[in-house]
Design a protein around this motif. Structure first.
Motif, mmCIF file in Angstrom:
data_model
loop_
_atom_site.group_PDB
_atom_site.id
_atom_site.type_symbol
_atom_site.label_atom_id
_atom_site.label_comp_id
_atom_site.label_asym_id
_atom_site.label_seq_id
_atom_site.Cartn_x
_atom_site.Cartn_y
_atom_site.Cartn_z
ATOM 1 N N ARG A 180 0.837 -1.195 0.000
ATOM 2 C CA ARG A 180 0.000 0.000 0.000
ATOM 3 C C ARG A 180 0.873 1.248 0.000
ATOM 4 O O ARG A 180 2.065 1.197 0.295
ATOM 5 C CB ARG A 180 -0.938 0.009 1.205
ATOM 6 C CG ARG A 180 -0.278 0.315 2.529
ATOM 7 C CD ARG A 180 -1.332 0.360 3.641
ATOM 8 N NE ARG A 180 -0.807 0.822 4.888
ATOM 9 C CZ ARG A 180 -0.823 2.097 5.295
ATOM 10 N NH1 ARG A 180 -1.315 3.032 4.530
ATOM 11 N NH2 ARG A 180 -0.337 2.433 6.467
ATOM 12 N N THR A 220 9.699 3.238 14.419
ATOM 13 C CA THR A 220 9.313 1.999 15.091
ATOM 14 C C THR A 220 9.918 0.745 14.461
ATOM 15 O O THR A 220 9.643 -0.356 14.925
ATOM 16 C CB THR A 220 7.773 1.854 15.099
ATOM 17 O OG1 THR A 220 7.300 1.856 13.746
ATOM 18 C CG2 THR A 220 7.129 2.981 15.886
ATOM 19 N N LYS A 263 7.711 14.144 -2.196
ATOM 20 C CA LYS A 263 7.384 12.781 -1.778
ATOM 21 C C LYS A 263 8.515 11.794 -2.047
ATOM 22 O O LYS A 263 8.282 10.608 -2.239
ATOM 23 C CB LYS A 263 6.119 12.313 -2.502
ATOM 24 C CG LYS A 263 4.879 13.080 -2.088
ATOM 25 C CD LYS A 263 3.658 12.507 -2.745
ATOM 26 C CE LYS A 263 2.416 13.235 -2.281
ATOM 27 N NZ LYS A 263 1.208 12.645 -2.862
ATOM 28 N N GLU A 294 3.749 11.346 6.883
ATOM 29 C CA GLU A 294 3.692 11.199 8.336
ATOM 30 C C GLU A 294 3.807 9.732 8.731
ATOM 31 O O GLU A 294 4.490 9.385 9.701
ATOM 32 C CB GLU A 294 2.383 11.789 8.894
ATOM 33 C CG GLU A 294 2.269 13.293 8.735
ATOM 34 C CD GLU A 294 1.934 13.743 7.305
ATOM 35 O OE1 GLU A 294 1.353 12.954 6.521
ATOM 36 O OE2 GLU A 294 2.277 14.887 6.970
ATOM 37 N N GLU A 295 3.151 8.840 7.975
ATOM 38 C CA GLU A 295 3.240 7.407 8.257
ATOM 39 C C GLU A 295 4.663 6.890 8.022
ATOM 40 O O GLU A 295 5.139 6.022 8.749
ATOM 41 C CB GLU A 295 2.258 6.622 7.378
ATOM 42 C CG GLU A 295 0.801 6.821 7.751
ATOM 43 C CD GLU A 295 -0.139 6.166 6.769
ATOM 44 O OE1 GLU A 295 -1.076 5.467 7.230
ATOM 45 O OE2 GLU A 295 0.053 6.338 5.538
ATOM 46 N N TYR A 296 5.320 7.431 7.010
ATOM 47 C CA TYR A 296 6.705 7.036 6.736
ATOM 48 C C TYR A 296 7.608 7.362 7.917
ATOM 49 O O TYR A 296 8.372 6.516 8.388
ATOM 50 C CB TYR A 296 7.194 7.735 5.466
ATOM 51 C CG TYR A 296 8.703 7.711 5.280
ATOM 52 C CD1 TYR A 296 9.391 6.518 5.091
ATOM 53 C CD2 TYR A 296 9.435 8.900 5.282
ATOM 54 C CE1 TYR A 296 10.777 6.506 4.909
ATOM 55 C CE2 TYR A 296 10.815 8.891 5.095
ATOM 56 C CZ TYR A 296 11.476 7.688 4.915
ATOM 57 O OH TYR A 296 12.840 7.682 4.737
ATOM 58 N N ALA A 322 6.779 7.882 11.030
ATOM 59 C CA ALA A 322 6.379 7.047 12.168
ATOM 60 C C ALA A 322 6.898 5.620 11.986
ATOM 61 O O ALA A 322 7.371 4.986 12.943
ATOM 62 C CB ALA A 322 4.857 7.041 12.308
ATOM 63 N N PHE A 323 6.832 5.098 10.770
ATOM 64 C CA PHE A 323 7.339 3.763 10.461
ATOM 65 C C PHE A 323 8.833 3.672 10.769
ATOM 66 O O PHE A 323 9.301 2.714 11.385
ATOM 67 C CB PHE A 323 7.082 3.442 8.980
ATOM 68 C CG PHE A 323 7.499 2.064 8.567
ATOM 69 C CD1 PHE A 323 6.606 1.011 8.612
ATOM 70 C CD2 PHE A 323 8.791 1.826 8.112
ATOM 71 C CE1 PHE A 323 6.996 -0.267 8.224
ATOM 72 C CE2 PHE A 323 9.193 0.557 7.722
ATOM 73 C CZ PHE A 323 8.290 -0.499 7.783
ATOM 74 N N TYR A 371 1.911 4.955 1.511
ATOM 75 C CA TYR A 371 1.942 5.596 2.821
ATOM 76 C C TYR A 371 1.986 7.111 2.669
ATOM 77 O O TYR A 371 2.502 7.632 1.685
ATOM 78 C CB TYR A 371 3.195 5.157 3.600
ATOM 79 C CG TYR A 371 3.188 3.714 4.020
ATOM 80 C CD1 TYR A 371 2.801 3.353 5.308
ATOM 81 C CD2 TYR A 371 3.562 2.717 3.144
ATOM 82 C CE1 TYR A 371 2.801 2.027 5.706
ATOM 83 C CE2 TYR A 371 3.558 1.381 3.528
ATOM 84 C CZ TYR A 371 3.174 1.045 4.803
ATOM 85 O OH TYR A 371 3.174 -0.267 5.191
ATOM 86 N N SER A 372 1.502 7.807 3.689
ATOM 87 C CA SER A 372 1.659 9.255 3.746
ATOM 88 C C SER A 372 3.053 9.547 4.296
ATOM 89 O O SER A 372 3.710 8.668 4.868
ATOM 90 C CB SER A 372 0.600 9.881 4.658
ATOM 91 O OG SER A 372 0.872 9.545 6.009
#
Length: 162
Positions: free
Chosen positions: A7, A20, A76, A12-14, A16-17, A9-10
């Motif tokens: 999928r 973690t 991006k 922000e999700e990148y 955060a990924f 990702y945005s």
């Protein structure tokens, strides 16, 4: 390098990924791409460049980064070059944006991306003046030098030792 999931990702999700998960991950148009592990030879080459250039540039307004700092190439696209030099004023907290020099140490798994996709992306960065490609399996160094203001104005030279 291979994609982490199927999928998109945005941004922000990148980020955060990355916080973690262990490893190094690039971001290209919504896709998170895990970078392959580097060899001891690749690390040694990038480390030697860092050591040499730090001594030369120590009193200048530059930051030197080795294989862990994200570079914002476009809105991006975030890459993690093996080595880069940036102007201090361009540095952000999670990434940098004003590279003067980018170095990629080539391997079998990265050479095509470094010579193709990344070359096209990096050539669009107005601050970039030099893109160095170093083969780790043999003594072969290529350098792109910006020859004008436009993205496509680059001169390429190669130094081969057989």
């Amino acid at each position: 390098m291979e994609a982490v999931a199927e999928r998109l990702y945005s941004l922000e999700e990148y980020f955060a990924f990355c916080e973690t998960h262990e490893g190094r991950f690039e971001f290209v148009n919504g896709e998170i791409i895990e970078m392959s592990g580097e060899t001891t030879t690749s690390n040694r080459i990038a480390g030697n460049i860092h050591f040499y250039l730090r001594r030369i540039l120590q009193d200048g307004p530059y930051e030197l980064y080795q294989n862990a700092v994200k570079l914002r190439v476009a809105e991006k696209i975030f890459r993690i070059p093996d080595f880069l030099i940036c102007e201090e004023k361009g540095d952000a907290i999670k990434y940098t944006v004003l590279p003067l020099l980018i170095v990629e140490v080539l391997s079998e798994s990265t050479a095509n991306v470094d010579r193709g996709e990344k070359l096209r992306e990096y050539s669009l960065i107005p601050s970039l003046q030099y893109y160095l490609l170093i083969e780790q399996a043999r003594c072969n160094v290529g350098v792109y030098v910006r020859e004008g203001e436009r993205a496509g104005m680059w001169k390429f030279s190669i130094n081969r030792k057989m």
